[in-house]
Motif scaffolding. Structure first.
Motif, PDB file in Angstrom:
ATOM      1  N   ALA A  45      27.733  44.626  40.193  1.00  0.00           N
ATOM      2  CA  ALA A  45      28.807  45.423  39.583  1.00  0.00           C
ATOM      3  C   ALA A  45      28.426  46.898  39.475  1.00  0.00           C
ATOM      4  O   ALA A  45      29.296  47.773  39.508  1.00  0.00           O
ATOM      5  N   MET A  46      27.146  47.178  39.356  1.00  0.00           N
ATOM      6  CA  MET A  46      26.697  48.571  39.267  1.00  0.00           C
ATOM      7  C   MET A  46      26.858  49.299  40.584  1.00  0.00           C
ATOM      8  O   MET A  46      27.115  50.495  40.605  1.00  0.00           O
ATOM      9  N   GLY A  47      26.700  48.599  41.688  1.00  0.00           N
ATOM     10  CA  GLY A  47      26.805  49.237  42.994  1.00  0.00           C
ATOM     11  C   GLY A  47      25.518  49.944  43.374  1.00  0.00           C
ATOM     12  O   GLY A  47      24.638  50.174  42.547  1.00  0.00           O
ATOM     13  N   ALA A  58      30.860  47.580  32.289  1.00  0.00           N
ATOM     14  CA  ALA A  58      31.335  46.538  31.370  1.00  0.00           C
ATOM     15  C   ALA A  58      32.767  46.138  31.708  1.00  0.00           C
ATOM     16  O   ALA A  58      33.101  44.943  31.716  1.00  0.00           O
ATOM     17  N   LYS A  59      33.596  47.120  32.009  1.00  0.00           N
ATOM     18  CA  LYS A  59      34.983  46.826  32.358  1.00  0.00           C
ATOM     19  C   LYS A  59      35.052  46.005  33.636  1.00  0.00           C
ATOM     20  O   LYS A  59      35.816  45.042  33.740  1.00  0.00           O
ATOM     21  N   LYS A  60      34.254  46.363  34.619  1.00  0.00           N
ATOM     22  CA  LYS A  60      34.237  45.636  35.893  1.00  0.00           C
ATOM     23  C   LYS A  60      33.818  44.179  35.692  1.00  0.00           C
ATOM     24  O   LYS A  60      34.321  43.282  36.359  1.00  0.00           O
ATOM     25  N   LEU A  61      32.891  43.945  34.757  1.00  0.00           N
ATOM     26  CA  LEU A  61      32.406  42.596  34.481  1.00  0.00           C
ATOM     27  C   LEU A  61      33.268  41.868  33.442  1.00  0.00           C
ATOM     28  O   LEU A  61      33.051  40.693  33.175  1.00  0.00           O
ATOM     29  N   ASP A  62      34.194  42.601  32.838  1.00  0.00           N
ATOM     30  CA  ASP A  62      35.069  42.061  31.794  1.00  0.00           C
ATOM     31  C   ASP A  62      34.257  41.559  30.598  1.00  0.00           C
ATOM     32  O   ASP A  62      34.460  40.453  30.098  1.00  0.00           O
ATOM     33  N   ILE A  63      33.293  42.409  30.173  1.00  0.00           N
ATOM     34  CA  ILE A  63      32.485  42.112  28.993  1.00  0.00           C
ATOM     35  C   ILE A  63      32.449  43.357  28.107  1.00  0.00           C
ATOM     36  O   ILE A  63      32.864  44.437  28.529  1.00  0.00           O
ATOM     37  N   THR A 140      45.154  35.151  42.559  1.00  0.00           N
ATOM     38  CA  THR A 140      46.255  35.627  41.717  1.00  0.00           C
ATOM     39  C   THR A 140      46.584  34.608  40.637  1.00  0.00           C
ATOM     40  O   THR A 140      46.799  34.962  39.476  1.00  0.00           O
ATOM     41  N   PHE A 141      46.595  33.325  40.998  1.00  0.00           N
ATOM     42  CA  PHE A 141      46.857  32.260  40.021  1.00  0.00           C
ATOM     43  C   PHE A 141      45.843  32.334  38.882  1.00  0.00           C
ATOM     44  O   PHE A 141      46.205  32.312  37.707  1.00  0.00           O
ATOM     45  N   PHE A 142      44.546  32.434  39.215  1.00  0.00           N
ATOM     46  CA  PHE A 142      43.519  32.476  38.183  1.00  0.00           C
ATOM     47  C   PHE A 142      43.695  33.696  37.281  1.00  0.00           C
ATOM     48  O   PHE A 142      43.594  33.589  36.061  1.00  0.00           O
ATOM     49  N   LYS A 143      43.957  34.839  37.875  1.00  0.00           N
ATOM     50  CA  LYS A 143      44.110  36.061  37.087  1.00  0.00           C
ATOM     51  C   LYS A 143      45.307  35.990  36.156  1.00  0.00           C
ATOM     52  O   LYS A 143      45.228  36.394  34.996  1.00  0.00           O
ATOM     53  N   GLU A 144      46.428  35.482  36.659  1.00  0.00           N
ATOM     54  CA  GLU A 144      47.634  35.404  35.838  1.00  0.00           C
ATOM     55  C   GLU A 144      47.531  34.297  34.787  1.00  0.00           C
ATOM     56  O   GLU A 144      47.850  34.500  33.624  1.00  0.00           O
ATOM     57  N   LYS A 145      47.069  33.125  35.186  1.00  0.00           N
ATOM     58  CA  LYS A 145      47.006  31.971  34.292  1.00  0.00           C
ATOM     59  C   LYS A 145      45.966  32.158  33.200  1.00  0.00           C
ATOM     60  O   LYS A 145      46.166  31.769  32.057  1.00  0.00           O
ATOM     61  N   TYR A 146      44.829  32.752  33.541  1.00  0.00           N
ATOM     62  CA  TYR A 146      43.731  32.859  32.599  1.00  0.00           C
ATOM     63  C   TYR A 146      43.467  34.306  32.156  1.00  0.00           C
ATOM     64  O   TYR A 146      42.436  34.598  31.577  1.00  0.00           O
ATOM     65  N   HIS A 147      44.414  35.186  32.474  1.00  0.00           N
ATOM     66  CA  HIS A 147      44.393  36.577  31.996  1.00  0.00           C
ATOM     67  C   HIS A 147      43.102  37.301  32.326  1.00  0.00           C
ATOM     68  O   HIS A 147      42.503  37.951  31.479  1.00  0.00           O
ATOM     69  N   LEU A 148      42.667  37.157  33.552  1.00  0.00           N
ATOM     70  CA  LEU A 148      41.485  37.878  34.007  1.00  0.00           C
ATOM     71  C   LEU A 148      41.900  39.281  34.397  1.00  0.00           C
ATOM     72  O   LEU A 148      42.877  39.473  35.104  1.00  0.00           O
ATOM     73  N   ASN A 149      41.150  40.262  33.953  1.00  0.00           N
ATOM     74  CA  ASN A 149      41.547  41.655  34.159  1.00  0.00           C
ATOM     75  C   ASN A 149      40.733  42.382  35.205  1.00  0.00           C
ATOM     76  O   ASN A 149      40.742  43.591  35.265  1.00  0.00           O
ATOM     77  N   ARG A 150      39.992  41.680  36.033  1.00  0.00           N
ATOM     78  CA  ARG A 150      39.128  42.357  37.001  1.00  0.00           C
ATOM     79  C   ARG A 150      39.903  42.869  38.164  1.00  0.00           C
ATOM     80  O   ARG A 150      40.868  42.500  38.614  1.00  0.00           O
TER      81      ARG A 150
END
Length: 150
Positions: A45-47, A58-63, A140-150
């Motif tokens: 995530a740091m690149g 932190a935002k990229k990792l959603d933590i 897309t299903f995972f992001k929408e269903k489980y509210h993943l913001n990545r």
């Protein structure tokens, strides 16, 4: 339909579990045996090239930044990451990979590259498009269903 469901379910679950196990085994048996999966994904995530703010990673990792701080402290102690003062504003501290961290990044990236090459090897352009569309739909299903913001 039931047969397709069972086959896809088995393939997805098995593939997910295999990827995690292979990554864990590669870390434990390889040169980077002191890294956890979470730590290698933090490095990812740091690149490779530019120092980043803690909040950006932190935002990229959603933590939270607090959770990331603990991980970064461990990675600094293990010499994979260094903290750097921002040249334009010395109050700002950014994080960047060390030479050792960049090597770990490259090894992990090669694993992913090999996985992708093996996945698309022998597929026609149309089959690649169908695979991409299917995986995008699943993502897309995972992001929408489980509210993943990545």
């Amino acid at each position: 339909m039931k047969e397709t469901y069972n086959i896809l379910n088995e393939l997805l679950v098995e593939t997910f579990n295999d990827i995690l196990e292979i990554e864990q085994r590669a870390l434990k048996e390889g040169a980077f045996h002191d890294l956890s999966i979470t730590e290698i994904h933090t490095i990812e995530a740091m690149g490779m090239y530019e120092a980043k703010a803690m909040s950006e990673v932190a935002k990229k990792l959603d933590i939270t930044v607090g959770t990331l701080t603990t991980a970064i402290n461990n990675l600094v102690r293990k010499e994979y990451v260094e903290r750097k003062r921002d040249e334009s504003d010395r109050r700002v501290v950014k994080i960047a990979l060390t030479k050792k961290g960049k090597l770990a990044y490259r090894v992990h990236d090669k694993f992913h590259s090999d996985m992708i090459k093996a996945t698309i090897e022998g597929l026609s352009g149309q089959e690649e498009d169908i695979l991409i569309k299917s995986l995008d739909k699943l993502n897309t299903f995972f992001k929408e269903k489980y509210h993943l913001n990545r």
